[in-house]
Structure formats: C-alpha cells, structure tokens
Design a protein around this motif. Sequence first.
Motif, PDB file in Angstrom:
ATOM      1  N   UNK A 146      41.545  11.413 -55.379  1.00  0.00           N
ATOM      2  CA  UNK A 146      41.243  10.000 -55.601  1.00  0.00           C
ATOM      3  C   UNK A 146      42.274   9.130 -54.890  1.00  0.00           C
ATOM      4  N   UNK A 147      41.880   7.924 -54.468  1.00  0.00           N
ATOM      5  CA  UNK A 147      42.840   7.010 -53.844  1.00  0.00           C
ATOM      6  C   UNK A 147      43.965   6.644 -54.805  1.00  0.00           C
ATOM      7  N   UNK A 148      45.178   6.410 -54.301  1.00  0.00           N
ATOM      8  CA  UNK A 148      46.328   6.125 -55.173  1.00  0.00           C
ATOM      9  C   UNK A 148      46.120   4.940 -56.103  1.00  0.00           C
ATOM     10  N   UNK A 149      45.489   3.891 -55.614  1.00  0.00           N
ATOM     11  CA  UNK A 149      45.304   2.705 -56.446  1.00  0.00           C
ATOM     12  C   UNK A 149      44.451   3.016 -57.664  1.00  0.00           C
ATOM     13  N   UNK A 150      43.427   3.829 -57.494  1.00  0.00           N
ATOM     14  CA  UNK A 150      42.526   4.147 -58.595  1.00  0.00           C
ATOM     15  C   UNK A 150      43.178   5.072 -59.619  1.00  0.00           C
ATOM     16  N   UNK A 151      44.216   5.814 -59.228  1.00  0.00           N
ATOM     17  CA  UNK A 151      44.906   6.718 -60.151  1.00  0.00           C
ATOM     18  C   UNK A 151      46.019   6.036 -60.929  1.00  0.00           C
ATOM     19  N   UNK A 152      46.469   4.880 -60.446  1.00  0.00           N
ATOM     20  CA  UNK A 152      47.695   4.290 -60.995  1.00  0.00           C
ATOM     21  C   UNK A 152      47.637   4.028 -62.491  1.00  0.00           C
ATOM     22  N   UNK A 153      46.552   3.508 -63.062  1.00  0.00           N
ATOM     23  CA  UNK A 153      46.543   3.312 -64.523  1.00  0.00           C
ATOM     24  C   UNK A 153      46.749   4.629 -65.286  1.00  0.00           C
ATOM     25  N   UNK A 154      46.094   5.713 -64.836  1.00  0.00           N
ATOM     26  CA  UNK A 154      46.287   7.014 -65.481  1.00  0.00           C
ATOM     27  C   UNK A 154      47.706   7.519 -65.253  1.00  0.00           C
ATOM     28  N   UNK A 155      48.223   7.349 -64.057  1.00  0.00           N
ATOM     29  CA  UNK A 155      49.573   7.819 -63.738  1.00  0.00           C
ATOM     30  C   UNK A 155      50.616   7.114 -64.596  1.00  0.00           C
TER      31      UNK A 155
ATOM     32  N   UNK B 201      60.770  12.708 -62.020  1.00  0.00           N
ATOM     33  CA  UNK B 201      60.256  12.036 -60.821  1.00  0.00           C
ATOM     34  C   UNK B 201      59.755  10.642 -61.190  1.00  0.00           C
ATOM     35  N   UNK B 202      59.720   9.777 -60.197  1.00  0.00           N
ATOM     36  CA  UNK B 202      59.290   8.398 -60.422  1.00  0.00           C
ATOM     37  C   UNK B 202      57.779   8.335 -60.646  1.00  0.00           C
ATOM     38  N   UNK B 203      57.349   7.186 -61.182  1.00  0.00           N
ATOM     39  CA  UNK B 203      55.928   7.006 -61.460  1.00  0.00           C
ATOM     40  C   UNK B 203      55.087   7.104 -60.198  1.00  0.00           C
ATOM     41  N   UNK B 204      55.607   6.618 -59.072  1.00  0.00           N
ATOM     42  CA  UNK B 204      54.842   6.679 -57.831  1.00  0.00           C
ATOM     43  C   UNK B 204      54.627   8.130 -57.388  1.00  0.00           C
ATOM     44  N   UNK B 205      55.601   8.987 -57.674  1.00  0.00           N
ATOM     45  CA  UNK B 205      55.436  10.407 -57.341  1.00  0.00           C
ATOM     46  C   UNK B 205      54.400  11.056 -58.241  1.00  0.00           C
ATOM     47  N   UNK B 206      54.397  10.680 -59.524  1.00  0.00           N
ATOM     48  CA  UNK B 206      53.353  11.159 -60.431  1.00  0.00           C
ATOM     49  C   UNK B 206      51.989  10.705 -59.934  1.00  0.00           C
TER      50      UNK B 206
END
Length: 999
Positions: A366-375, A351-356
């Motif tokens: 958590x909001x998507x923006x705040x998870x993005x570095x971990x994702x 799956x793509x990074x956005x799906x992760x």
Amino acid sequence: GGGGGGGERGDNAGEGFSNNRRVSINSDRDDEQVSRNVRKRGKQCTPGEGLPFYLGAIISTLLINGDDNNASQLRYKSASDVYEDLKAMVVQNLSHHRSNGQTDDFDHEGCGRLKFPKDLFYGRQVQMSMILHLLQSSTLLGDQPLMALIAGYPGTGKSTLVNQIKKPLADKNGFFIEGKFDVSARPDKVLASALDSFFASIHASNSGQNTHMSMRWRINDAIGSGVSCLYDVIPSLRKFMTESTEMDRMEERKIGGDLIGQRLKYMFCKLIKAIPCRSQPLVLVLDDLQWADKLTFGVIRMLMTDPDIHSFLFLGCYRENEVNESHILSTNLNDIRDQGINFMTIKVGAIEMESVNALISDVMCLPPTLCRPLSTIVHQKTGGIIMFVQRLLTSLNDEGLVWYSLSSHRWMFDLQNIEVKEMSEDVVKHMTEHMGRLPKKTQVGLKLCACLGPTFDAAIVEKALNGANIVDNFLESCVDNGYLQTKGDSGYYAWAHDQVQQAAYELIPLHQRDKFHLLIGSRLFLSASTSETDRFLFYIVDNMNRGMTLVDNPLQKYELAELNLRAGEKILERHSFQSSVKYLMTGIALLENDSWEKKYGLTIRLYDAASEALCATGDFRTLTALAEKPLLLARCFQDKLNIYNNLVRALSSSENHEKCIATCVSVLSQLGEFLPTHIAPDILSEEVTEVKLALVEKSRQDLLSLPVMTDTKKLTAMRFLNHMLIATYHSNQPLNLIVVFRMVRMTIDYGVCNISAIAFACYGAWLASSPNDEYEGAFTMGRVASDLMKKQSGAEAEILPRIYVLIYGMINIYKEPWQASLCKYSEAFDAGMISGDTEYALSNITLYFTLSLFACGTNLKESSQRLHKSIQRAMQYQHISLARVLAIAEQMAFDLMGTNSNAYETLLGLDEEALQHFLVRKNFANAVRNLYQKIKYVSYMCGDMDAAAKHYDLQEELDANFSAVPASTGKTVFFLVSTFIDGLIGLYFARKHRGDEVK
C-alpha cells in the motif's frame, strides 16, 4: 484510515470501496468463494492480475465519495499526498508495483495471511553506516583487529542489522562466521559449532581450489600438526583439511587437566587468525553474548590483543537490559578495555514511526500515505520494537482486524477496533496471549517444542509426543505462522526468535513446568531404543534435570545420575568443559548418602570425571572441596590417583605450593618413593653422591639406549615428581634438587618415559650452576634431554616448552651467544600455547624478555609494550607468579627509560615498595630475589650506588635465610647479570674505600 474500509461482496468496481469502515470476515470469506466460482466461468481475475496493488489502492482511494466521517478519513487530504505516493512508486521501483500477471510470488491460496520478508531491516541506516565503516577499515588498513558491540533490547533487530553486512562482505570476497548463544543451550559449544558450519559451507562451496588451498596453507602455517586436536570439536575441519598427513592423526592424544582448556582456547584463536588474509577479510559475529561462557570471552580477548591478526572484525550482540556492571560480559569488557583495546558500542533501539510506516507499506503493498493512520497506532502500541510490530500485525491479521479483500484486491484494516484493542506492552506476553487463543492441540505442540530448546528435529518431537494428539502437519504450520524456521535440508527446526520460544514456554503454568519437563524427558527415555538414547541423550537429561526435584525414588535418582554421567563424559571428550561440569555436578547432587556402598562404581566415576572437568575450567576452589570425599571414601588407592593428579595441578596453579608438595609426598610414599621433608646438608650430599654413581661411566649413547619404562607404579611416581618441580622450585629449592635426582635415578633403574627428558634437562641445569663449573657435563645432559624428547612419539610438542626453558635458559647460556636462544624461546612459546602448557609457554617468553632487556639491544619502549601484553596474557591464564616476574621486567624498562609508569598497579594495585612487603610477607622467595636484583641493577645503571649496595645486602640476607642448604636447580641470565653487577658494585666500593681494608 489508509484504506481501512472493507470491500462489498459483488462487483463494486465503479466506486472501488464501500462506505463501510469494516466488512465482516464472513463477507470476505464469501468474496473468496465467489471469486473461485466466478473464476471457473472465466469472469474474474486472480489477485495477481489487473492493476498493480499499489496503483490500484491509489485509484480506489481517489474514487471514494461521501461526506461522512468514515469516508473523509479514507480520502487523500491533498494532491501533494497523491504525488508523494506516485513518486515513491516510481523511485523505489518496488516489486509489488508490477502489472498484470507479473506478481509471481503472490500466494493465492494463502492470500489472507500477511507475509513478512525474512529480514525486517528498517530505520537502521546510521547504525549500518557505522558497521560498514568498520568493515572498510578492517579491509583497507587491516593492521589490527577491530571490534564493535551491538546493544539493544530483545526484538529490536540486532541480528538483522548484523546480517546486512553479508552482501558487502561477499563483494570483498570476505568470510562470515556466525554463532548464537541461547539461555537453554550449552554455551561452550557455540563457537565450535559456528566454526564447524563455516568450514562445512566453505568445503561445499565452489569458491575455487585456490581459495581452499591458500586457506589450508595458512592454517598449516599457523597450527601445523596441532590442527588435529580440533577435529573432534570441529568435524568439518577434518574434511576441509584434505591435505592433512598421517602424522597429524597419529598425534591425537589425551592431554590431562587444565592443559586441555588452555590448549583449546589458544587453538581456536590460531585457527580464526589463519582464516582471513589481506584480500579476504573475516567478520566473526556472536549473538546474545549475555549468555556466553568463560572460554568464549577468553578467545575474544586473545583475538583482540593479538598484534599479528589482520583483516578481522568482531561483532558481538547482547541484550542491554540483561547486563549490569557485575555481569560476566561487563567484567570481560572491562578487562578488554584495561588491555588497551578500544571498541565501539552501537545502540539499537526502537525505530521511528516513519520506519514502521515503510514496513507496513511494503508488507501490505500500500502507498505510505494510506498506511500512516495504521502505522501511528501500531507504533504507539509497540513502542517501535520491530519484532513487536511484526507479531502485532500477525495477531491483528489472525483476529480479522487486518484482512485481504478479494473484491478490492488490497489489504484492509479496522482502525477503530485496533485503536481500542487492549494488549500487553511486553512482546513475550503479547505473543503468549496470542498463542493462548490457538487450538489446544497446537498449544500442546508449542509447549513441547519450547522445552526441547532452540533447535530440534522432527524425530525428537515425535518421540516426545509419544502419541499425544496434535494438529496434522504441526511443524509445517508453525513454519508458516512464523514461529519456527527450517535449517536448510538438515531436517532440523529452529525458533524464529528466542522471544518466540519464550512466549511458547510461557504457555506452561509456572507451577507445572518442572513436571512438564520431567514428563518429556521420561517419555523420551522410555520410548527410545539404545541407539536413540545416545542420540537424544541431551534432550533427555536436560528435561529430566529440570524436574529432578520431583524425583524422590532412590533408584530413579541413581538412574538419572547415570544419565548425567553419560552426558558429562560425552561432552568432556569434546572439550565442552563448562557444560560437562554442570552435568557431572548435577549427577553428584543426585547421589544418596549410601551411594559409596550401594553404587560405588557410579559414584567414583562421577567424582573422577568432575575433578577432570573442574581442573580444565580452572575452578580450583570447587575442585579442592570436591576432592575431599573421594579421597576419604574411595575403596582403594588406585581409584584416588586421577583425583590426586587433578588436585595437585589445581594446588600448583593456585600457588598453594606447600599443600601441593605435601600431597605429592603423600602420594609418592604410597607408591614406594619416600622423600625427605627436612633436608639437611648431609642428606643433599648423599643424594648427589647416589645420582652421580648412577650416572658414572654412562655415555650419552648409553642413556639414549635405555629401555622404555613399563612399571605402572614408577610411571605414576614420575608423573607426581614432575608435578612437584614447579612447586618446589618456588618454595623449596633443596627439595627441588632431591626431586630431580630421584627422577634421574628412576629413569636409569626402570627405563625411559616422556618425563625422563625433563629430568635430564633439570640435572644439566643443576650441573651448570654448581660451584664446580661442570659446563661440559651440563651440555651433554642437555643434548640427552633434547634427543630423548625427539624420540617421544607424539609427546615432543607437549614437553618441548619445559625442555627449552632448561636447555636454552639455564645450560646453553654458558656456551652459546645469548641472542641465539631468542628464536628457541619463541618456538617454545608457540608449542606451549598449542599443547596447552601455558605456564611453561609464558616461562619461555619471560626468558625471551630477560635476554632482550639485558643482552640483545632491544628497544626499551617496544619491549615494555610487548611485556605489557605478555603480563595480560599471564593474568588471563591465572599464572600470577609469572605475571609478577614479567611486571618486574616491565618496571625495569620503565625505570631505565626514566618514566614514572607503574607496572605493578594493574597487576596488584601496588607500588614497588608495597609489592616488596607483600612478597616478603607471603614468603615468595624467588619473586623477592627477582625484585631485589632488578632494583640493584637499575640503581647501579642510574649511579645510585648506595641503593645498589643496600639491595645487594638484602639479597644476600634472603639467600642466607631461605635455606640452610645452598641449592639451586639452575640459574638464568638474570642471575648471571646480577652476579656481574655484584662484582661491579664491589669494585666501586673497593676503589672508593681503597684506604680502609675493612670496608
């Protein structure tokens, strides 16, 4: 880092978070203790109270101050990011956006552990739309079965993708059947278990009596009384079919040899075909097809090539990395394609990074923006394999790199240490490493459960442990940790994924695995009572077999061989033939050289049961080799009979007719029935005289009033004479007549058995084809055969296909319109497929098409298409000789239509001329005769009289050379039409050469 900072102990509500990127685990533990103490005084909220998690995380992040690098990574980069997160909260309306006191599913006691939804369905919208389109097509059109395969690496979410079809299918009042193969489980029980679970759920559901009743009617219409043969393998079907009659139960009986496997395959198809209807489609899902067995692939092929099945969708999942071109799955898929069945392959990858990111956002609230570095880091480390993502997050949580902060009321993570963390790129290895850090007591339990297979109950675990020290509530903790899942209220447990089981199994060092399996099997065997041994039999045998190389004591080997015999016989009764072969052949391998002297009973039973199972699976080569020892070393003739019975079936089915005949002649001589091997005209004439004398002054009623045959030797002799009928018909027709006459005489002298009806039908066919035109006598014998068949309680369905071939294919054609026989051939085909007698079922369908082409005005194009399907079915059942006859008929249809198609190419890869040379070289006289008759007929119809005359001469030469004794058990319509064409050819040349008397 998406809230990667840690909350400080104490109330820091003004700033929301500290500037530290990581708070120690101890700090959080102190937080939890403070939380509990303060709450007693009523001064602090629980995690489910106050602002929603999602909104609280946004506000806390906006309140972060400071200019150092850590703080800058925690802040929102722009107002648009805040806007997107707020919009996501409103638009998606997720459950974790609810406000104070409304987070009902939040577990306060387990708030330090990440909780994942049961179905991690992310990033599969394209694949899902393809499956939904297939479902829509099967529902709206429903005129033919549809098929799709879902291919991907382990852990990519194939099963989760398929499960998403359940809700739209339920909205259409459809049915869902699912089964899963496993590398360590018996493959031949998967389809039966899936159907059993389905009927159990249908029976227990409140879907309404009308739904139940209509399905029962469809099953009864499709299978009739034959449904009872499925009760042993699908127990819940018996409960569902509450309207079954007493006759159904009475007709349960043992069917021998290869008929069982063929019957079961056909019955599975008929049952599945009866489940759906236009208003209630059916989806059948089989997971991990790379481990499927021959029977399952046969059922799939039959379902997909059945023109009468409607509103049906088959979905199969398999591991793409474990299947190459030579794999059984690839070869079977190629066979399905060759039969003109198109299917879709849906690829499921990473799956793509956005799906992760969406997954982590949902799990951590958590909001998507705040998870993005971990994702981003998680996606890089896992490659987007969804199962790997889940297991990595779980291990990070266990190691304290992802934790829930009670002071901040949100999930936190340590980006810096996560990024530098070294880990395996393989999900199984990663899980094994993670399990290796668990307490030793937990590891012992995991290793033990991994050896028990895909499913097990608490009782077997307790027995296998036998007092070993493991953690309290071990199974419950494994469920909590996501290793195991409970199977309803059954008390059984299943691994969350076979990759999880493999990871637990990898905890056992490679060089110790056989020893570990042997230890578990021995513990179970020694600690179990007699009744428990029967219940745990397969757990015991499977584990002890894995360690059998470590068993060197002869007595222990014999003990294990006995257990394999019990397991093999038990599942042989349930028609799990492939697995039965495995156990029985393992038992034989454990026997010592002196077993025929010291353990004769065990040895002969193993060989006897193995020959039965091998015959049922169609492994004739192995059966032929296996039979040598018992036929040489068995102490008495009686002990050899069943092996002889299975051997001659194998020889006949593999077209080794000469050896089949020789074996039967040898057996019959030991039973007191001597047959001549070289038949001169005077011998045949003597046999004819004797059978006619036996029948003289015997009326039809006299024959029907004969007593029942009770002599065991004569009953056995009749069985082996019956085996000879097909082999002698194809390769020695004079001997075929001797066999028929002997069966008739034995019936008159010793009484009637179920084979007697076949004997009288064969005799009637001979009378009809004799030079004396004894049509009335033939017709009387046909009626005797039909009446005797009806008197055979429980055996009528089994012998009906054979009787109809003779009565309607060789007797009644002289007295009744040919078209009247078509419906009888169709009836006999269904009866033969249900009883497992596929050879005579296909013989009836061959006669059906012969009549259709010659005499019933059937459309040639439609006939050729239906003939092609019948050829494919004959090839599926390994009836090559019948497939050749059908191919000759299909080629005749092509020739009469004027097309250049080659019906023989897919069968043998030959053209007609090469096929002719092949058949002559192999001395397949009947096939050569059929081919000559077909060429002669087409040549005449196309006006090529010289070619017609040439093949008339070739046919006459063949008949002259085939035997010095003119003999034929019976003649079909093909022969009659050929004889009529011979007359027309003669008439043409007589008129052409009217002035030349010699010509």
